[in-house]
Scaffold this motif. Structure first.
Motif, PDB file in Angstrom:
ATOM      1  N   GLN A 107       0.833  -1.205   0.000  1.00  0.00           N
ATOM      2  CA  GLN A 107       0.000   0.000   0.000  1.00  0.00           C
ATOM      3  C   GLN A 107       0.866   1.252   0.000  1.00  0.00           C
ATOM      4  OE1 GLN A 107      -2.747  -0.211   3.281  1.00  0.00           O
ATOM      5  NE2 GLN A 107      -3.690  -2.096   2.529  1.00  0.00           N
ATOM      6  N   SER A 108       1.927   1.232   0.777  1.00  0.00           N
ATOM      7  CA  SER A 108       2.837   2.373   0.834  1.00  0.00           C
ATOM      8  C   SER A 108       3.499   2.603  -0.522  1.00  0.00           C
ATOM      9  CB  SER A 108       3.905   2.128   1.901  1.00  0.00           C
ATOM     10  OG  SER A 108       4.857   3.154   1.878  1.00  0.00           O
ATOM     11  N   GLN A 109       3.919   1.516  -1.171  1.00  0.00           N
ATOM     12  CA  GLN A 109       4.524   1.641  -2.499  1.00  0.00           C
ATOM     13  C   GLN A 109       3.519   2.190  -3.507  1.00  0.00           C
ATOM     14  OE1 GLN A 109       5.904  -2.362  -3.125  1.00  0.00           O
ATOM     15  NE2 GLN A 109       7.863  -1.991  -2.101  1.00  0.00           N
ATOM     16  N   GLU A 110       2.262   1.743  -3.422  1.00  0.00           N
ATOM     17  CA  GLU A 110       1.215   2.235  -4.321  1.00  0.00           C
ATOM     18  C   GLU A 110       0.968   3.725  -4.078  1.00  0.00           C
ATOM     19  OE1 GLU A 110      -1.778   2.378  -7.227  1.00  0.00           O
ATOM     20  OE2 GLU A 110      -0.134   0.968  -6.902  1.00  0.00           O
ATOM     21  N   LEU A 111       0.935   4.135  -2.810  1.00  0.00           N
ATOM     22  CA  LEU A 111       0.744   5.560  -2.499  1.00  0.00           C
ATOM     23  C   LEU A 111       1.916   6.389  -3.010  1.00  0.00           C
ATOM     24  CD1 LEU A 111      -0.753   5.406   1.103  1.00  0.00           C
ATOM     25  CD2 LEU A 111      -1.919   6.145  -0.980  1.00  0.00           C
ATOM     26  N   ASP A 112       3.123   5.872  -2.866  1.00  0.00           N
ATOM     27  CA  ASP A 112       4.297   6.571  -3.389  1.00  0.00           C
ATOM     28  C   ASP A 112       4.224   6.719  -4.903  1.00  0.00           C
ATOM     29  OD1 ASP A 112       5.308   6.759  -0.825  1.00  0.00           O
ATOM     30  OD2 ASP A 112       6.751   5.116  -1.066  1.00  0.00           O
ATOM     31  N   ARG A 113       3.791   5.640  -5.579  1.00  0.00           N
ATOM     32  CA  ARG A 113       3.651   5.676  -7.040  1.00  0.00           C
ATOM     33  C   ARG A 113       2.615   6.727  -7.439  1.00  0.00           C
ATOM     34  NH1 ARG A 113       0.324   4.109 -10.744  1.00  0.00           N
ATOM     35  NH2 ARG A 113      -1.058   2.982  -9.350  1.00  0.00           N
ATOM     36  N   ARG A 114       1.479   6.742  -6.745  1.00  0.00           N
ATOM     37  CA  ARG A 114       0.428   7.717  -7.050  1.00  0.00           C
ATOM     38  C   ARG A 114       0.902   9.143  -6.789  1.00  0.00           C
ATOM     39  NH1 ARG A 114      -5.213   5.078  -4.810  1.00  0.00           N
ATOM     40  NH2 ARG A 114      -5.267   3.318  -6.265  1.00  0.00           N
ATOM     41  N   ALA A 115       1.666   9.321  -5.716  1.00  0.00           N
ATOM     42  CA  ALA A 115       2.193  10.655  -5.408  1.00  0.00           C
ATOM     43  C   ALA A 115       3.126  11.124  -6.520  1.00  0.00           C
ATOM     44  CB  ALA A 115       2.924  10.636  -4.068  1.00  0.00           C
ATOM     45  N   LEU A 118       0.963  12.093  -9.483  1.00  0.00           N
ATOM     46  CA  LEU A 118       0.330  13.391  -9.248  1.00  0.00           C
ATOM     47  C   LEU A 118       1.325  14.532  -9.418  1.00  0.00           C
ATOM     48  CD1 LEU A 118      -1.997  12.657  -6.196  1.00  0.00           C
ATOM     49  CD2 LEU A 118      -2.701  13.241  -8.514  1.00  0.00           C
ATOM     50  N   GLU A 119       2.534  14.338  -8.941  1.00  0.00           N
ATOM     51  CA  GLU A 119       3.572  15.361  -9.091  1.00  0.00           C
ATOM     52  C   GLU A 119       3.890  15.589 -10.568  1.00  0.00           C
ATOM     53  OE1 GLU A 119       6.283  18.276  -8.213  1.00  0.00           O
ATOM     54  OE2 GLU A 119       4.782  17.373  -6.918  1.00  0.00           O
ATOM     55  N   ALA A 120       3.978  14.495 -11.326  1.00  0.00           N
ATOM     56  CA  ALA A 120       4.245  14.615 -12.768  1.00  0.00           C
ATOM     57  C   ALA A 120       3.092  15.347 -13.461  1.00  0.00           C
ATOM     58  CB  ALA A 120       4.449  13.235 -13.386  1.00  0.00           C
ATOM     59  N   ARG A 121       1.864  15.031 -13.088  1.00  0.00           N
ATOM     60  CA  ARG A 121       0.696  15.716 -13.685  1.00  0.00           C
ATOM     61  C   ARG A 121       0.670  17.185 -13.297  1.00  0.00           C
ATOM     62  NH1 ARG A 121      -3.747  10.984 -12.679  1.00  0.00           N
ATOM     63  NH2 ARG A 121      -3.078   9.652 -14.389  1.00  0.00           N
ATOM     64  N   ARG A 122       1.024  17.478 -12.051  1.00  0.00           N
ATOM     65  CA  ARG A 122       1.064  18.872 -11.607  1.00  0.00           C
ATOM     66  C   ARG A 122       2.082  19.652 -12.433  1.00  0.00           C
ATOM     67  NH1 ARG A 122       3.964  22.044  -8.656  1.00  0.00           N
ATOM     68  NH2 ARG A 122       5.414  20.455  -7.945  1.00  0.00           N
ATOM     69  N   GLU A 123       3.242  19.048 -12.682  1.00  0.00           N
ATOM     70  CA  GLU A 123       4.260  19.702 -13.496  1.00  0.00           C
ATOM     71  C   GLU A 123       3.770  19.911 -14.926  1.00  0.00           C
ATOM     72  OE1 GLU A 123       7.883  17.469 -13.178  1.00  0.00           O
ATOM     73  OE2 GLU A 123       8.124  17.944 -11.050  1.00  0.00           O
ATOM     74  N   GLN A 124       3.050  18.928 -15.481  1.00  0.00           N
ATOM     75  CA  GLN A 124       2.499  19.069 -16.836  1.00  0.00           C
ATOM     76  C   GLN A 124       1.503  20.221 -16.878  1.00  0.00           C
ATOM     77  OE1 GLN A 124       0.806  15.191 -17.555  1.00  0.00           O
ATOM     78  NE2 GLN A 124       2.633  14.440 -18.623  1.00  0.00           N
ATOM     79  N   ILE A 125       0.645  20.308 -15.856  1.00  0.00           N
ATOM     80  CA  ILE A 125      -0.354  21.379 -15.813  1.00  0.00           C
ATOM     81  C   ILE A 125       0.338  22.736 -15.717  1.00  0.00           C
ATOM     82  CG2 ILE A 125      -2.167  22.399 -14.358  1.00  0.00           C
ATOM     83  CD1 ILE A 125      -3.090  19.490 -13.784  1.00  0.00           C
ATOM     84  N   GLN A 126       1.392  22.823 -14.907  1.00  0.00           N
ATOM     85  CA  GLN A 126       2.130  24.079 -14.791  1.00  0.00           C
ATOM     86  C   GLN A 126       2.745  24.463 -16.140  1.00  0.00           C
ATOM     87  OE1 GLN A 126       4.872  23.362 -11.561  1.00  0.00           O
ATOM     88  NE2 GLN A 126       3.568  24.429 -10.073  1.00  0.00           N
ATOM     89  N   GLN A 127       3.302  23.480 -16.839  1.00  0.00           N
ATOM     90  CA  GLN A 127       3.884  23.754 -18.157  1.00  0.00           C
ATOM     91  C   GLN A 127       2.800  24.219 -19.133  1.00  0.00           C
ATOM     92  OE1 GLN A 127       5.866  20.117 -19.211  1.00  0.00           O
ATOM     93  NE2 GLN A 127       7.658  20.542 -17.917  1.00  0.00           N
ATOM     94  N   LEU A 128       1.631  23.566 -19.090  1.00  0.00           N
ATOM     95  CA  LEU A 128       0.529  23.981 -19.963  1.00  0.00           C
ATOM     96  C   LEU A 128       0.068  25.397 -19.619  1.00  0.00           C
ATOM     97  CD1 LEU A 128      -1.610  20.711 -20.170  1.00  0.00           C
ATOM     98  CD2 LEU A 128      -0.371  21.821 -22.037  1.00  0.00           C
ATOM     99  N   GLU A 129       0.000  25.723 -18.327  1.00  0.00           N
ATOM    100  CA  GLU A 129      -0.383  27.076 -17.918  1.00  0.00           C
ATOM    101  C   GLU A 129       0.601  28.102 -18.461  1.00  0.00           C
ATOM    102  OE1 GLU A 129      -0.590  26.811 -13.643  1.00  0.00           O
ATOM    103  OE2 GLU A 129      -2.718  26.300 -13.661  1.00  0.00           O
ATOM    104  N   GLU A 130       1.904  27.802 -18.350  1.00  0.00           N
ATOM    105  CA  GLU A 130       2.926  28.714 -18.865  1.00  0.00           C
ATOM    106  C   GLU A 130       2.783  28.878 -20.380  1.00  0.00           C
ATOM    107  OE1 GLU A 130       5.123  30.569 -17.157  1.00  0.00           O
ATOM    108  OE2 GLU A 130       4.141  29.818 -15.354  1.00  0.00           O
ATOM    109  N   THR A 131       2.543  27.751 -21.067  1.00  0.00           N
ATOM    110  CA  THR A 131       2.359  27.798 -22.522  1.00  0.00           C
ATOM    111  C   THR A 131       1.144  28.642 -22.868  1.00  0.00           C
ATOM    112  OG1 THR A 131       3.357  25.610 -22.739  1.00  0.00           O
ATOM    113  CG2 THR A 131       2.047  26.387 -24.599  1.00  0.00           C
ATOM    114  N   LEU A 132       0.049  28.451 -22.155  1.00  0.00           N
ATOM    115  CA  LEU A 132      -1.170  29.232 -22.415  1.00  0.00           C
ATOM    116  C   LEU A 132      -0.950  30.719 -22.153  1.00  0.00           C
ATOM    117  CD1 LEU A 132      -3.956  26.891 -20.980  1.00  0.00           C
ATOM    118  CD2 LEU A 132      -3.597  27.524 -23.376  1.00  0.00           C
TER     119      LEU A 132
END
Length: 154
Positions: A107-115, A118-132
């Motif tokens: 469970q801990s490994q799964e939570l780490d993977r999900r975290a 989420l961090e990778a998606r957050r970075e993608q969203i930030q990059q998209l915001e900058e692009t926009l």
């Protein structure tokens, strides 16, 4: 260190001593002696052959204290075996605890993977915001240039 021992008379020499059977690792943890060491000692002659005793040994294997193990054994029987705590029960509980530990690890490994996801998606969203933002700025500049071309008097 505390040891469980049995008073014995050596068959060959006829000398009385203590056969060390187990030793205490911590308050509730004991280990069986690997080689059942035999300590020849005069202190054992006052005890009956075959009797189980508790022996306190110094680091240099000097006997500090010998006492009858009967009360200690009775206490173990009353505390553990009297309440249904058997070796089989302890093994089952140990296995359950190990399975629970493995489950928590997964469970801990799964939570780490999900975290990480989420961090990778957050970075993608930030990059998209900058692009926009950049594209919006470019569009505003183009709109302003277009207005000035259409209305050169302003």
């Amino acid at each position: 260190m505390l040891h469980l021992a049995q008073v014995q008379t050596a068959k060959k020499s006829g000398k009385t001593g203590l056969r060390l059977l187990a030793f205490q690792r911590s308050d509730y943890a004991w280990s069986k002696a690997q080689d059942e060491e035999f300590l020849v000692t005069e202190a054992a002659t006052s005890w009956s052959d075959g009797l189980l005793v508790l022996v306190q040994l110094a680091d240099n294997r000097e006997i500090l204290e010998i006492r009858d193990a009967k009360d200690w054994v009775i206490e173990i029987v009353e505390s553990f075996l009297g309440s249904g705590v058997t070796p089989a029960f302890l093994r089952e509980e140990t296995e359950r605890a190990e399975q629970w530990r493995r489950s928590l690890t997964l469970q801990s490994q799964e939570l780490d993977r999900r975290a990480l996801e989420l961090e990778a998606r957050r970075e993608q969203i930030q990059q998209l915001e900058e692009t926009l933002k950049r594209e919006k700025k470019q569009l505003e500049q183009m709109a302003a240039e277009y207005k000035t071309k259409l209305n050169p008097s302003n």
